[in-house]
Design a protein around this motif. Structure first.
Motif, PDB file in Angstrom:
ATOM      1  N   GLN A 129       0.825  -1.204   0.000  1.00 38.27           N
ATOM      2  CA  GLN A 129       0.000   0.000   0.000  1.00 38.27           C
ATOM      3  C   GLN A 129       0.864   1.261   0.000  1.00 38.27           C
ATOM      4  N   LEU A 130       0.341   2.279  -0.635  1.00 40.26           N
ATOM      5  CA  LEU A 130       1.064   3.546  -0.717  1.00 40.26           C
ATOM      6  C   LEU A 130       1.153   4.197   0.662  1.00 40.26           C
ATOM      7  N   PRO A 131       2.363   4.437   1.163  1.00 40.52           N
ATOM      8  CA  PRO A 131       2.494   5.092   2.472  1.00 40.52           C
ATOM      9  C   PRO A 131       2.017   6.545   2.420  1.00 40.52           C
ATOM     10  N   LYS A 132       1.693   7.056   3.570  1.00 35.87           N
ATOM     11  CA  LYS A 132       1.268   8.449   3.641  1.00 35.87           C
ATOM     12  C   LYS A 132       2.436   9.375   3.314  1.00 35.87           C
ATOM     13  N   TYR A 133       2.089  10.456   2.682  1.00 35.80           N
ATOM     14  CA  TYR A 133       3.035  11.536   2.346  1.00 35.80           C
ATOM     15  C   TYR A 133       4.120  11.087   1.373  1.00 35.80           C
ATOM     16  N   VAL A 134       3.863  10.005   0.640  1.00 33.63           N
ATOM     17  CA  VAL A 134       4.816   9.518  -0.367  1.00 33.63           C
ATOM     18  C   VAL A 134       4.163   9.652  -1.731  1.00 33.63           C
ATOM     19  N   ASP A 135       4.904  10.179  -2.680  1.00 33.92           N
ATOM     20  CA  ASP A 135       4.392  10.326  -4.039  1.00 33.92           C
ATOM     21  C   ASP A 135       4.181   8.953  -4.666  1.00 33.92           C
ATOM     22  N   ALA A 136       3.067   8.799  -5.382  1.00 30.23           N
ATOM     23  CA  ALA A 136       2.751   7.501  -5.991  1.00 30.23           C
ATOM     24  C   ALA A 136       3.800   7.090  -7.013  1.00 30.23           C
ATOM     25  N   GLY A 137       4.273   8.045  -7.814  1.00 25.99           N
ATOM     26  CA  GLY A 137       5.311   7.730  -8.793  1.00 25.99           C
ATOM     27  C   GLY A 137       6.592   7.259  -8.136  1.00 25.99           C
ATOM     28  N   GLU A 138       6.983   7.924  -7.038  1.00 24.47           N
ATOM     29  CA  GLU A 138       8.198   7.515  -6.321  1.00 24.47           C
ATOM     30  C   GLU A 138       8.043   6.097  -5.760  1.00 24.47           C
TER      31      GLU A 138
END
Length: 318
Positions: free
Chosen positions: A148-157
């Motif tokens: 899962q995408l962590p908070k405050y992290v850009d999806a592309g990164e």
């Protein structure tokens, strides 16, 4: 991101040493053979010894026949016996002809009966779907929280980081079994009997390549992509290009094809190296990430769909 260490990977160098054999000595006869008998022998000497008395007796009988068959009544009996022998030979000839006809007709019946057997062999479970290998894993539970995408992290990164890690680990795994992927052993890139993969050349033509050449080209192409700073920017604040999602999808599809080929053709080598737990967990992580961000279509997963569904039933993939 890597959840296992590849230190110690390699092929076991120990080989079985065959005992020396005496090439000059003739092979020993198997005394307990099912097809042998105490009276049979394959040597020329024993063949002459057993045949010579028969020829001698036959020669003596021929010499004695003129003396024994001197009367008219005996000659009549001889003619009748000869007539009976001719009839016996004719009956034997007809019987042999009937047997020959039956033997020629038998393969057609066997060919028809062999089709269900071939279908049964094709439907047998392959090794990676069999217990205990299908349940072997390093990680208990699912990879849902890991992908899962962590908070405050850009999806592309986040996607770029995971794609790079997947490529690095897959490249290391393939390096373990690469020496077995020869053009003679695997002349086509496939994932089982019903799935062949074609490579798109520089002229946009689909060509069939040996598995080793296809995988080398795919890994080289992926390596160039992930190291392209225009596609995978490393500087902070640099935006990802518009083609990023499309290229990520192509990269993940190529990696899935390598997964599929290795599962269908080289899983026994992975078991031999005791890496099946690492391999299964790595694949479950890969598929969980692809599902989380809808990168690979379900139809692309067809060669390994039974395994994916099995992992889903176990709760490894959600």
């Amino acid at each position: 991101m890597s959840f296992f260490n590849f230190k110690g990977f390699g092929r076991n160098g120990k080989k079985n040493k065959n005992q020396p054999t005496n090439l000059g000595a003739p092979p020993a006869a198997a005394g307990g053979s099912l097809y042998s008998s105490p009276n049979s022998s394959t040597s020329k000497h024993s063949l002459r010894r057993t045949n010579s008395p028969t020829r001698s007796q036959h020669h003596q009988q021929q010499q004695q026949q003129p003396q024994q068959l001197g009367g008219p009544q005996q000659q009549l009996q001889l003619k009748q016996q000869q007539h009976n022998n001719v009839q016996i030979q004719q009956n034997q000839h007809q019987l042999q002809s009937q047997q020959y006809h039956d033997q020629n007709a038998a393969p057609q019946q066997n060919h028809i009966n062999a089709q269900p057997m071939n279908e049964e062999i094709e439907t047998q479970k392959v090794m990676f779907l069999s217990d205990p290998f299908v349940r072997t894993a390093l990680v208990k539970g699912s990879f849902k929280t890991i992908v899962q995408l962590p908070k405050y992290v850009d999806a592309g990164e986040w996607i770029a980081l995971n794609v790079f890690e997947f490529f690095t680990n897959l490249n290391q795994f393939y390096g373990v079994i690469a020496e077995y992927v020869t053009p003679d052993a695997y002349p086509t890139m496939n994932a089982g009997p019903h799935t062949d993969y074609l490579w798109l050349d520089a002229n946009n033509r689909q060509v069939s390549l040996p598995a080793s050449q296809y995988i080398d080209l795919a890994l080289t192409w992926i390596n160039n992509k992930v190291n392209d700073k225009n596609l995978f920017p490393t500087s902070s604040g640099t935006p990802f290009p518009q083609a990023f999602q499309r290229d990520v999808q192509r990269i993940m599809i190529q990696m899935f094809r390598i997964f599929a080929h290795m599962y269908h053709h080289h899983f026994d080598k992975i078991i031999h190296l005791s890496l099946e737990a690492h391999w299964n967990s790595f694949f479950a992580h890969f598929i969980s990430f692809a599902k989380e961000f809808s990168i690979i279509d379900r139809k692309e997963m067809y060669p390994l769909l039974p395994l994916i569904e099995n992992f889903e039933s176990q709760g490894k993939i959600i």
